[in-house]
Design an enzyme around this catalytic site. Structure first.
Site: not given
Ligand code: NAD
Length: 415
Positions: A106-107
Site C-alpha cells: 500500500a502507499k
C-alpha cells in the site's frame, strides 16, 4: 509530465510487464496484479495558523493484500498524486513479497508542500487525514509508516488519532517514537539495509568496498543513515545532497560532522569546506557507487549515459525510469533495484509491528542481525535467479516477487 518521459506508474508497470512475461504470468492473474485492490481519495481541510482554510487532497492505495495486511508509507509532497501513490503501492507489494514478510502493498500521501508548515498545522493535517482513511486501516488490515517528509512524530499523531476510536493501538503504524512502541533500529533500518545489500553485492561481484567511493543523493532519513552506516564500515562517502544542492570532496566527506544536519532543518550546503554541486551534478559525479535516496525519476534518458558509477544502489523508490534503466544496463552498470535495496525499511517495520503485537521489545543488536540476515538472503536469491537466467537484478527481483504474490492470490481464490 509533459516531458515525454514515462510517469512513475508507467515505469513501474513496464518493469512489472517485463517480469510477468519472463515467468509467463497467466492473463487473468496479470489483470488482477496489474491493478490496485482499493484506491481512496480524501479531502483534508486544515485551518492554518493565519486563520485561512487550506483544503488538501490525500490518498491511500491498497494494491494487493494476498500475503498479509497492506503495508506502506505516507508521503507529504507537492508531487504526490494518485498516479505516483499507485506506483509506490504496487512497489510495496513486490518488496514485501521479495523479502518474504507477511504483508501486502500500500502507499499513501497528501499533495502538499509541508516545508513551511508549523507543527500545529502538520498535526491538524495528519489527524484529519488519519480520520479520513481510518476505516480502511487496521492492525490486520493496513499499517502505514513514514516516507518522504513524514517521521516518527507524524506516526505518533496517526497512532493517537486512530487509538482515540480503537483503544491503545501502537501496531497501527510503524516508525513510531521509541516511547510509543517504536523499535530500536527501525529509524536506521532502511539505510542500514541498503548498506547490508551493498556488502552482499560487493562480496559476490568481487568489489573491494573498502576502496569504493560512494555518492548519496538525499540526506533525510534514508540518505543520512546510508552515510552513517558506510562511515561505520570506513567506506568513503564523497558526495551528499538535499533539496537545496550538494557537497563533494573526492577524498571523502567528514560524515560524523554532518550527522545533526539530517535531524535539524539545515541543509548540507551550509557545511563549509567542500565543493558545492547541484543535484544533477551529483548523479554524474566521479564515484563508484551511486545511491539515489531522495525522489523518483532522477535517472532518465537525459543523464543515464553520463552516470560514472559502476553500481547503482536504488535507496529511493523508482529513481530510474525505463529509459534510464535500459541505458544503464546497456552500459553494464549494475543496478540493485529499489524493491531489493530499500526493503530494509519495511522489514524493520515488520519487526516493529511483530514486537508491538507480542508486547515484547528486542535489543537493537538483535534487530540489526535479523535485518542483515533478511537483506543478505534476499540479495542472494535475486542474484542467483539473475545469474541463472542471464538477466539484470531488477527483472529477477520482480519475477521472484510476482510469483510469490500470484501463488498466494491463486490459493486465496482471487481468480
Ligand atoms: P526524507 O523526507 O527523510 O528525506 C528526503 C531527502 O531528499 C531530504 O534530504 C530532502 O532534502 C531531499 N530532497 C527532496 N527533494 C529533493 C530534490 N528535488 N533533489 C534532491 N534531494 C531532494 O525521506 P526518506 O524517508 O529519506 O525517503 C527518501 C526515499 O527513500 C524516498 O524515495 C522514499 O520513498 C524511499 N524510502 C524510504 C523509506 C523509509 O523508511 N523512510 C523506506 C523505503 C524507501
Amino acid at each position: 509530465m509533459g516531458t515525454g518521459e514515462p510517469s512513475p506508474l508507467e515505469s513501474v508497470n513496464a518493469f512489472f510487464d517485463e517480469a510477468a512475461d519472463l515467468i509467463h504470468l497467466r492473463d487473468e492473474m496479470y489483470a488482477v496484479l496489474k491493478t490496485s485492490y482499493r484506491e481512496i481519495q480524501v479531502q483534508v481541510p486544515v485551518r492554518m495558523d493565519n486563520g485561512d482554510l487550506s483544503v488538501f487532497t490525500g490518498y491511500r492505495v491498497q494494491h494487493n493484500g494476498a500475503r498479509g495486511p497492506y503495508k506502506g508509507g505516507i508521503r507529504y509532497h507537492p508531487a504526490a498524486d494518485l498516479d505516483e501513490v499507485r506506483a509506490l503501492a504496487s512497489l510495496m507489494t513486490w518488496k514485501t513479497a521479495l523479502v518474504d514478510i507477511p504483508f501486502g502493498g500500500a502507499k499513501g500521501g497528501i499533495t502538499v508542500d509541508p516545508t513551511d508548515m508549523s507543527a500545529h498545522e502538520l498535526e491538524t493535517m495528519t489527524r484529519r487525514f488519519t480520520n479520513a482513511i481510518g476505516h480502511v486501516l487496521g492492525v490486520n488490515r493496513d499499517i502505514p509508516a513514514p516516507d518522504v517528509n513524514t517521521n516518527a512524530q507524524v506516526m505518533a499523531w496517526m497512532m493517537d488519532a486512530y487509538s482515540a476510536g480503537h483503544g491503545y493501538t501502537p501496531a497501527i503504524v510503524t516508525g513510531k517514537p521509541l516511547d510509543l512502541g517504536g523499535a530500536p533500529g527501525r529509524e536506521a533500518a532502511t539505510g542500514r539495509g541498503v548498506v547490508y545489500v551493498l556488502e552482499a553485492a560487493c562480496k559476490r561481484w568481487g568489489v573491494d568496498l573498502s576502496t569504493a567511493r560512494v555518492a548519496i543523493q538525499g540526506f533525510g532519513n534514508v540518505g543520512s543513515w546510508v552515510a552513517r552506516a558506510l562511515h561505520e564500515q570506513h567506506v568513503r562517502v564523497v558526495a551528499v545532497s538535499d533539496a537545496r544542492g550538494g557537497i563533494y570532496r573526492s577524498d571523502g566527506l567528514d560524515v560524523a560532522a554532518l550527522e545533526d544536519i539530517a535531524t535539524s532543518r539545515r541543509s548540507v550546503v551550509e557545511v563549509a569546506g567542500y565543493d558545492q554541486i547541484t543535484n544533477d551534478e551529483l548523479i554524474e559525479c566521479d564515484c563508484d557507487v551511486l545511491v539515489p535516496a531522495a525522489l523518483g525519476d532522477v535517472i532518465t534518458q537525459r543523464n543515464a549515459d553520463r552516470v560514472r558509477a559502476t553500481i547503482l544502489l536504488e535507496a529511493a523508490n523508482h529513481p530510474t525510469d525505463t529509459a534510464g534503466d535500459k541505458i544503464l544496463n546497456e552500459r553494464g552498470v549494475r543496478i540493485v533495484p529499489d524493491v531489493l535495496a530499500n526493503a530494509g525499511g519495511v522489514t524493520g517495520s515488520y519487526f516493529e509491528w511483530a514486537q508491538n503485537i507480542q508486547q515484547f521489545k528486542w535489543k537493537e543488536g538483535r534487530f540489526n542481525d535479523e535485518l542483515r540476515d533478511v537483506m543478505t538472503r534476499s540479495f542472494d536469491a535475486v542474484a542467483d535467479f539473475a545469474e541463472s537466467r542471464r538477466i539484470p537484478l531488477r527483472p529477477a527481483a520482480f519475477a521472484i516477487a510476482i510469483e510469490r504474490v500470484a501463488r498466494a492470490s491463486k490459493m486465496r481464490g482471487y481468480i
